[in-house]
Design an enzyme around this catalytic site. Structure first.
Site, short mmCIF file in Angstrom:
data_model
loop_
_atom_site.label_atom_id
_atom_site.label_comp_id
_atom_site.label_asym_id
_atom_site.label_seq_id
_atom_site.Cartn_x
_atom_site.Cartn_y
_atom_site.Cartn_z
N HIS A 154 0.85 -1.20 0.00
CA HIS A 154 0.00 0.00 0.00
C HIS A 154 0.87 1.24 0.00
CE1 HIS A 154 -3.20 2.81 1.12
NE2 HIS A 154 -4.02 1.88 0.69
N ASP A 180 -7.99 -5.42 -0.02
CA ASP A 180 -8.45 -6.29 -1.11
C ASP A 180 -8.03 -7.75 -0.95
OD1 ASP A 180 -9.77 -4.30 -2.65
OD2 ASP A 180 -7.82 -3.50 -3.22
C1 SDX Z 1 -6.37 0.01 -2.88
O1 SDX Z 1 -4.51 4.48 -2.04
C2 SDX Z 1 -5.47 3.93 -1.41
O2 SDX Z 1 -5.82 4.34 -0.35
C3 SDX Z 1 -6.12 2.74 -2.11
C4 SDX Z 1 -7.09 1.87 -1.31
C5 SDX Z 1 -8.41 2.61 -1.04
O3 SDX Z 1 -9.12 2.23 -0.10
O4 SDX Z 1 -8.74 3.54 -1.80
O5 SDX Z 1 -6.54 1.44 -0.08
C6 SDX Z 1 -7.51 0.61 -2.13
O6 SDX Z 1 -6.14 0.42 -3.99
C7 SDX Z 1 -5.51 -1.04 -2.21
C8 SDX Z 1 -4.30 -1.49 -3.08
C9 SDX Z 1 -4.74 -2.58 -4.03
N1 SDX Z 1 -3.68 -2.97 -4.96
C10 SDX Z 1 -3.02 -4.14 -4.88
O7 SDX Z 1 -3.20 -4.94 -3.96
C11 SDX Z 1 -2.07 -4.42 -6.03
C12 SDX Z 1 -0.73 -4.93 -5.52
N2 SDX Z 1 -0.04 -3.87 -4.83
C13 SDX Z 1 0.69 -2.94 -5.51
O8 SDX Z 1 0.92 -2.98 -6.85
C14 SDX Z 1 1.27 -1.76 -4.76
O9 SDX Z 1 1.68 -2.19 -3.50
C15 SDX Z 1 0.36 -0.53 -4.65
C16 SDX Z 1 -0.16 -0.10 -6.03
C17 SDX Z 1 -0.83 -0.83 -3.77
C18 SDX Z 1 1.17 0.63 -4.04
O10 SDX Z 1 2.08 1.09 -4.94
P1 SDX Z 1 3.24 2.16 -4.61
O11 SDX Z 1 2.94 2.90 -3.37
O12 SDX Z 1 3.48 2.95 -5.85
O13 SDX Z 1 4.48 1.26 -4.29
P2 SDX Z 1 5.43 0.62 -5.34
O14 SDX Z 1 4.67 -0.07 -6.40
O15 SDX Z 1 6.47 1.64 -5.77
O16 SDX Z 1 6.14 -0.47 -4.43
C19 SDX Z 1 7.30 -0.23 -3.65
C20 SDX Z 1 8.16 -1.45 -3.78
C21 SDX Z 1 8.50 -1.76 -5.25
O17 SDX Z 1 9.74 -2.40 -5.26
P3 SDX Z 1 11.09 -1.52 -5.57
O18 SDX Z 1 10.89 -0.89 -6.91
O19 SDX Z 1 11.20 -0.53 -4.46
O20 SDX Z 1 12.19 -2.54 -5.54
O21 SDX Z 1 7.47 -2.61 -3.29
C22 SDX Z 1 7.27 -3.54 -4.35
C23 SDX Z 1 7.44 -2.76 -5.67
O22 SDX Z 1 7.86 -3.57 -6.71
N3 SDX Z 1 5.88 -4.03 -4.23
C24 SDX Z 1 5.49 -5.29 -4.41
C25 SDX Z 1 4.11 -5.30 -4.15
N4 SDX Z 1 3.70 -4.06 -3.85
C26 SDX Z 1 4.80 -3.28 -3.89
N5 SDX Z 1 6.16 -6.40 -4.75
C27 SDX Z 1 5.45 -7.54 -4.86
N6 SDX Z 1 4.11 -7.63 -4.63
C28 SDX Z 1 3.42 -6.51 -4.28
N7 SDX Z 1 2.09 -6.55 -4.07
#
Ligand code: SDX
Length: 440
Positions: A313, A371
């Site tokens: 998140h 989720d």
């Molecule tokens: C919702 O914003 C809100 O408040 C949203 C929400 C709401 O109520 O409105 O809470 C609802 O959208 C929940 C999130 C649902 N999405 C997912 O579950 C999809 C999987 N998660 C992600 O793709 C990710 O964690 C996000 C989109 C939720 C957050 O993205 P960020 O803040 O841009 O973080 P990022 O993608 O830059 O991640 C940071 C690091 C990265 O690695 P590095 O580049 O630093 O090496 O963490 C890794 C990412 O690759 N990473 C993951 C991961 N989530 C982040 N690696 C593997 N699996 C994951 N799920």
């Protein structure tokens, strides 16, 4: 300018740009991180800030929802989400989000009546549905029909009229559940079921989804409570992608139904609200606990697009409090519908346990989000995965309309217009040189 800003006018951040120093006021939040007001940066220093994904940018001032991502705290208008999930019902939470405080008994009774009298849709909308393919994703129907409401309810489009604004928010909340249920019925080829206004919001939604012309659906109090809790937990989450979309669309003066349709579109993506469908599909693909390490390896591999859906998140660097509540009600719902030892729940619990001990997930502070467990509950209630994001959207109409209202009523509101770091061509003479790289 709010009192908060005036109280802190002595705090400044200094920024030196090309040998000249500029001071920008720092405002303390009531809780959470302070913000630096850089709104005069361009006019004074001639530069912009660059912040893809708004990771360091507060786009507005808001009084609606507070999140402490490090401590895993979520509050609507100051009230903890755990307490609201236990003691409130969804419409009370809608009222709280939009009007700023919990209503008294009479106010709540009146508000419930005001919402329920808007559950019906204009008959013409039924014809509108006939234009969709039967295999359309229900979110496609949500986007289309939500936007189309602006053509049906033209007496609540004037954003400068406070009464019309309120009428529009009530219509959006009430009709979203009817539209969601109709999208479901249409996709399974059954006739639409009319709302019953003597039911609660959540009971009514279950009734519209699961009653049919041959059989009335007896709404179970356990499932109605679970549905209501799911709606409460998804009702708002400060400036997430879809809410920011609603605010940005609304900043141009677009009508509320069009703004909420924009929010529904933004929610649909798998990185946001679409993650609940994607998480359940992922668990089904993993299939068994013996495959967990293979999928964790994929999630950690930068060259692989696979991510652990329902994990991570932008704000929470701790357990999402909503996921905790959902995990707790999972077993209750499964027991109630007679599912014993659900292999998908067992897999989800194992996956969480293993991921939370994994160095990569620990270092990046990746925890289950809202989720991760919701799909298991919704599937047990009888919903197909395509409906999960629709249910998220119905709940989020509360937050979207609260934020839209707050934005319209904010005296410093301006049209949203970010700038860019331009990296394209310098001025070219037309026709002198043609690109060899143009692959279209
Ligand atoms: C919702 O914003 C809100 O408040 C949203 C929400 C709401 O109520 O409105 O809470 C609802 O959208 C929940 C999130 C649902 N999405 C997912 O579950 C999809 C999987 N998660 C992600 O793709 C990710 O964690 C996000 C989109 C939720 C957050 O993205 P960020 O803040 O841009 O973080 P990022 O993608 O830059 O991640 C940071 C690091 C990265 O690695 P590095 O580049 O630093 O090496 O963490 C890794 C990412 O690759 N990473 C993951 C991961 N989530 C982040 N690696 C593997 N699996 C994951 N799920």
């Amino acid at each position: 300018m709010s009192d908060r800003k005036q109280n802190n006018k002595k705090n400044f951040a200094s920024l030196t740009i090309f040998d000249k120093t500029y001071n920008f006021p720092i405002y303390n939040s009531i809780e959470g991180e302070p913000v630096i007001d850089i709104s005069k940066l361009h006019s004074e220093a001639g530069v912009f800030t660059y912040d893809p994904g708004f990771t360091s940018t507060a786009s507005c001032e808001s009084k609606i929802t507070f999140i402490d991502g490090n401590r895993g705290i979520l509050r609507y208008r100051g009230y903890d989400i755990e307490e609201l999930a236990q003691k409130s019902d969804f419409i009370e939470v809608v009222n709280l989000l939009i009007y700023g405080d919990l209503p008294n008994k009479n106010q709540l009774k009146k508000y419930k009546r005001l919402i329920s009298r808007h559950t019906l849709l204009h008959e013409q909308i039924i014809n509108f549905f006939q234009g969709f393919r039967r295999d359309a994703h229900p979110m496609a129907m949500m986007v289309g029909v939500m936007g189309a409401l602006s053509s049906f309810y033209q007496d609540s489009l004037d954003i400068n009229d406070a009464h019309q604004r309120q009428e529009a928010t009530r219509r959006i909340v009430a009709k979203s559940s009817t539209i969601g249920a109709m999208a479901y019925k249409y996709s399974i080829g059954q006739s639409f079921v009319s709302p019953k206004n003597d039911l609660t919001f959540s009971e009514n939604f279950l009734h519209m989804c699961f009653s049919n012309t041959a059989e009335d659906y007896k709404v179970s109090p356990v499932l109605a409570k679970a549905m209501d809790t799911i709606f409460i937990l998804h009702a708002d989450h400060e400036q997430n992608a879809s809410t920011s979309t609603v605010r940005l669309a609304g900043s141009s003066g677009a009508n509320p139904f069009a703004c909420i349709a924009a929010g529904v579109s933004s929610l649909w993506g798998p990185a946001h609200g679409g993650a609940n469908q994607a998480a359940l599909e992922m668990l089904e693909e993993i299939g068994s606990s013996k495959n967990i390490s293979k999928y964790l390896k994929k999630a950690k591999n930068k060259k692989d697009n696979f991510k652990l859906m329902g994990f991570g998140h932008r704000v929470y660097k701790n357990y999402d409090p909503r996921a905790k509540i959902l995990k707790n009600i999972c077993q209750k719902v499964l027991n109630h519908v007679g599912i014993k030892n659900d292999p998908i729940l067992k897999l989800a619990v194992n996956l969480e346990k293993i991921a939370l001990k994994d160095k990569y997930f620990i270092e990046k502070k990746l925890y289950p989000n809202v989720d991760f467990y919701s799909g298991i509950i919704l599937r047990a209630m009888g919903f197909p995965p395509e409906m999960f994001t629709v249910i998220f959207a119905i709940a989020r109409t509360a937050g979207w309309t609260a934020h839209w209202t707050e934005m319209i009523e904010d005296p410093i509101q301006k049209i949203g217009r970010p700038r860019q770091l331009y990296s394209g061509n310098k001025a070219l003479k037309y026709g002198i040189k043609r690109s060899k790289k143009n692959t279209r």
